[in-house]
Enzyme design. Structure first.
Site, PDB file in Angstrom:
ATOM      1  N   GLY A 158       3.854 -12.947   1.758  1.00  0.00           N
ATOM      2  CA  GLY A 158       5.047 -13.041   0.823  1.00  0.00           C
ATOM      3  C   GLY A 158       5.279 -11.537   0.603  1.00  0.00           C
ATOM      4  O   GLY A 158       5.110 -10.641   1.355  1.00  0.00           O
ATOM      5  N   ARG A 159       5.500 -11.239  -1.006  1.00  0.00           N
ATOM      6  CA  ARG A 159       5.742  -9.734  -0.997  1.00  0.00           C
ATOM      7  C   ARG A 159       4.896  -8.821  -0.693  1.00  0.00           C
ATOM      8  O   ARG A 159       4.996  -8.004  -0.033  1.00  0.00           O
ATOM      9  CB  ARG A 159       6.304  -9.625  -2.752  1.00  0.00           C
ATOM     10  CG  ARG A 159       7.404 -10.271  -3.022  1.00  0.00           C
ATOM     11  CD  ARG A 159       7.826 -10.356  -4.677  1.00  0.00           C
ATOM     12  NE  ARG A 159       6.442 -11.333  -5.189  1.00  0.00           N
ATOM     13  CZ  ARG A 159       6.802 -12.259  -5.983  1.00  0.00           C
ATOM     14  NH1 ARG A 159       8.027 -12.578  -6.059  1.00  0.00           N
ATOM     15  NH2 ARG A 159       5.985 -13.163  -6.264  1.00  0.00           N
ATOM     16  N   ILE A 160       3.637  -9.056  -1.060  1.00  0.00           N
ATOM     17  CA  ILE A 160       2.628  -8.189  -0.661  1.00  0.00           C
ATOM     18  C   ILE A 160       2.020  -8.303   0.678  1.00  0.00           C
ATOM     19  O   ILE A 160       1.970  -7.244   1.377  1.00  0.00           O
ATOM     20  CB  ILE A 160       1.388  -8.530  -1.865  1.00  0.00           C
ATOM     21  CG1 ILE A 160       1.562  -8.042  -3.226  1.00  0.00           C
ATOM     22  CG2 ILE A 160       0.270  -7.665  -1.410  1.00  0.00           C
ATOM     23  CD1 ILE A 160       0.658  -8.962  -4.332  1.00  0.00           C
ATOM     24  N   ARG A 180       3.194 -21.923   4.212  1.00  0.00           N
ATOM     25  CA  ARG A 180       3.458 -23.212   4.455  1.00  0.00           C
ATOM     26  C   ARG A 180       4.636 -23.384   5.347  1.00  0.00           C
ATOM     27  O   ARG A 180       4.693 -24.364   5.996  1.00  0.00           O
ATOM     28  CB  ARG A 180       3.600 -23.962   3.107  1.00  0.00           C
ATOM     29  CG  ARG A 180       2.356 -24.122   2.210  1.00  0.00           C
ATOM     30  CD  ARG A 180       2.579 -24.403   1.005  1.00  0.00           C
ATOM     31  NE  ARG A 180       3.339 -23.551   0.179  1.00  0.00           N
ATOM     32  CZ  ARG A 180       3.324 -23.360  -1.057  1.00  0.00           C
ATOM     33  NH1 ARG A 180       3.177 -24.574  -1.871  1.00  0.00           N
ATOM     34  NH2 ARG A 180       4.125 -22.377  -1.614  1.00  0.00           N
ATOM     35  N   ILE A 235      -7.546 -10.028  -0.931  1.00  0.00           N
ATOM     36  CA  ILE A 235      -6.853  -9.100  -1.989  1.00  0.00           C
ATOM     37  C   ILE A 235      -6.131 -10.065  -2.899  1.00  0.00           C
ATOM     38  O   ILE A 235      -5.399  -9.697  -3.691  1.00  0.00           O
ATOM     39  CB  ILE A 235      -6.060  -7.930  -1.293  1.00  0.00           C
ATOM     40  CG1 ILE A 235      -5.629  -7.114  -2.467  1.00  0.00           C
ATOM     41  CG2 ILE A 235      -5.000  -8.603  -0.761  1.00  0.00           C
ATOM     42  CD1 ILE A 235      -6.668  -5.888  -2.594  1.00  0.00           C
ATOM     43  N   ARG A 237      -6.778 -14.035  -4.464  1.00  0.00           N
ATOM     44  CA  ARG A 237      -7.512 -14.833  -5.405  1.00  0.00           C
ATOM     45  C   ARG A 237      -9.033 -15.200  -4.939  1.00  0.00           C
ATOM     46  O   ARG A 237      -8.854 -15.848  -3.758  1.00  0.00           O
ATOM     47  CB  ARG A 237      -6.962 -15.869  -6.046  1.00  0.00           C
ATOM     48  CG  ARG A 237      -5.877 -15.610  -7.143  1.00  0.00           C
ATOM     49  CD  ARG A 237      -6.314 -14.893  -8.428  1.00  0.00           C
ATOM     50  NE  ARG A 237      -5.268 -14.528  -9.303  1.00  0.00           N
ATOM     51  CZ  ARG A 237      -4.825 -13.176  -9.471  1.00  0.00           C
ATOM     52  NH1 ARG A 237      -5.160 -12.313  -8.516  1.00  0.00           N
ATOM     53  NH2 ARG A 237      -4.112 -13.158 -10.455  1.00  0.00           N
ATOM     54  N   ASP A 261     -11.790  -7.938  -3.018  1.00  0.00           N
ATOM     55  CA  ASP A 261     -11.512  -7.394  -4.278  1.00  0.00           C
ATOM     56  C   ASP A 261     -11.550  -8.623  -5.377  1.00  0.00           C
ATOM     57  O   ASP A 261     -11.513  -8.058  -6.374  1.00  0.00           O
ATOM     58  CB  ASP A 261     -10.081  -6.863  -3.976  1.00  0.00           C
ATOM     59  CG  ASP A 261      -9.444  -6.263  -5.576  1.00  0.00           C
ATOM     60  OD1 ASP A 261     -10.343  -5.295  -6.004  1.00  0.00           O
ATOM     61  OD2 ASP A 261      -8.336  -6.486  -5.939  1.00  0.00           O
ATOM     62  N   GLU A 266     -14.861 -14.309 -11.667  1.00  0.00           N
ATOM     63  CA  GLU A 266     -15.095 -13.194 -12.095  1.00  0.00           C
ATOM     64  C   GLU A 266     -15.353 -12.861 -13.702  1.00  0.00           C
ATOM     65  O   GLU A 266     -14.926 -13.872 -14.451  1.00  0.00           O
ATOM     66  CB  GLU A 266     -13.532 -12.252 -11.896  1.00  0.00           C
ATOM     67  CG  GLU A 266     -13.280 -12.132 -10.539  1.00  0.00           C
ATOM     68  CD  GLU A 266     -11.811 -11.726 -10.228  1.00  0.00           C
ATOM     69  OE1 GLU A 266     -11.065 -11.260 -11.077  1.00  0.00           O
ATOM     70  OE2 GLU A 266     -11.519 -11.639  -8.989  1.00  0.00           O
ATOM     71  N   HIS A 284     -11.831  -6.228  -8.732  1.00  0.00           N
ATOM     72  CA  HIS A 284     -10.368  -6.631  -8.811  1.00  0.00           C
ATOM     73  C   HIS A 284      -9.568  -5.574  -9.314  1.00  0.00           C
ATOM     74  O   HIS A 284      -8.936  -5.314 -10.422  1.00  0.00           O
ATOM     75  CB  HIS A 284     -10.465  -7.803  -9.911  1.00  0.00           C
ATOM     76  CG  HIS A 284      -8.924  -8.462  -9.952  1.00  0.00           C
ATOM     77  ND1 HIS A 284      -9.216  -9.858 -10.227  1.00  0.00           N
ATOM     78  CD2 HIS A 284      -7.687  -8.139  -9.405  1.00  0.00           C
ATOM     79  CE1 HIS A 284      -7.653 -10.354 -10.008  1.00  0.00           C
ATOM     80  NE2 HIS A 284      -7.091  -9.066  -9.521  1.00  0.00           N
TER      81      HIS A 284
END
Ligand code: NDP
Length: 327
Positions: A158-160, A180, A235, A237, A261, A266, A284
């Site tokens: 995606g974006r990241i 997907r 990085i 979840r 991360d 958490e 994180h």
């Protein structure tokens, strides 16, 4: 007049969001995201929520939203909005916004730093120097792993994911991915399954959102497919990973190393991951610079202002993108 609009901040939130919401709206606050803490006055007046569920404690779920019948918008601090039930919001005409784009490059920077730290053992090398071992015992060991020649798979292009891929290209590494569905016009090799991606690469970077579909997607089978030279970086979840399978895979050499991360529960980090020698673990910090957190804090407030003055949010999440202003 925005001063007559009541916005609730449940739990902790970035100070710049809190300050600007207090200057712009009528601000009310409670200690955590818990419907039992809402006063009758809040229930009668709250039209907006600004929240960072990850640090606020609790979830903006159906019960919390139902307790606020005038609620129109939930502005989430963070691009990941697994702390807000956006499907429930969407089904009930409540807008949900997140903070995409403003953090993309920062998180991609962190991902590359974490990858290199993991592969080249940078934290251990620094600890060697600080412990006086360089002078007393000589050079730090040659790192068994190298970034050179690695084939990297991105789980969540995606974006990241794209920003990470651009950096990897500049590092001279090959990139493949699994989503997907393939991204239109993207030249990187697409794999229709995560297992197929893991088989084709030796380095897996996970940056998918935490959803029911991605829960524990990175499991023992995927790690085995990654192989004994394998490096896993997360990085995205923590919920995406079966952490006990990961700890076992690190301990028995199924994969070579991991850089994490994010964690499933958490701020609690499983002892088995703390004990594994071949891990780099971060608290994180993907987007956690003063610069980027300020931009996120502003986007939270700008979404509320846009909604209550123009009836349109700036960055709605897909589940609520079709919702218009209801008054
Ligand atoms: P995007 O929505 O742009 O990208 C998510 C990608 O994941 C999409 O390409 C999507 O493709 C893919 N995806 C989603 N669900 C699945 C699935 N079930 N199987 C396979 N692929 C899937 O989000 P961003 O890149 O902006 O952010 C990604 C995530 O990174 C956030 O949701 C957040 O959880 C995490 N994050 C972590 C940070 C940190 O501090 N460590 C900071 C910022 C973000 P498709 O829809 O085609 O499947």
């Amino acid at each position: 007049d925005l001063r007559s609009v009541t916005v609730l901040i449940p739990g902790r939130l970035h100070e710049q969001s809190v300050r600007r919401i207090g200057e712009t709206f009528r601000l009310v606050a409670i200690d955590t995201i818990d419907a039992a803490l809402l006063t009758d006055e809040m229930k009668a007046t709250v039209r907006g929520i600004a929240a960072s569920p990850a640090i606020a404690g609790g979830l903006v779920g159906p019960d919390f939203m139902r307790a606020l019948p005038k609620l129109e918008i939930v502005a989430n601090f963070g691009v990941g909005y697994d702390g807000v039930d956006a499907r429930h919001a969407g089904a009930n005409g409540i807008m949900v916004t997140n903070t995409p784009d403003v953090l993309t490059e920062e998180v991609a920077d962190t991902a590359l730093g974490l990858l290199i730290a993991t592969v080249r053992e940078l934290p251990k090398a620094e600890a060697w120097l600080r412990a006086g071992n360089w002078a007393a015992k000589g050079n730090f060991r040659l790192s068994p792993l190298s970034l050179r020649g690695r084939k990297v798979g991105i789980f969540g292009m995606g974006r990241i994911g794209m920003a990470i891929a651009r950096r990897l290209e500049a590092f001279g590494l090959s990139v493949a991915y699994h989503n997907r569905r393939p991204v239109d016009g993207l030249a990187y090799a697409y794999h229709a399954t995560l297992k197929g991606l893991a088989e084709a690469v030796d380095t897996l970077i996970s940056v998918v959102p935490g959803t029911p579909q991605t829960a524990k997607a990175v499991n023992a089978e995927i790690l085995k497919a990654l192989g004994s030279d394998g490096v896993f970086v997360n990085i995205g979840r923590g919920s995406t990973v079966d952490e006990s399978a990961l700890a076992a895979a690190l301990a028995d050499g199924t994969i070579a190393a991991a850089g994490l991360d994010v964690f499933a529960d958490e701020p609690n980090v499983p002892p088995a991951l703390l004990d594994a020698p071949n891990t780099v673990l971060l608290p994180h910090i993907g987007s956690a610079s003063v610069h980027t957190r300020r931009a996120m804090a502003d986007l939270v407030v700008d979404n509320l202002i846009a909604w209550f003055s123009d009836g349109k949010a700036i960055t709605p999440v897909p589940e609520t993108a079709g919702i218009g202003h209801n008054r």
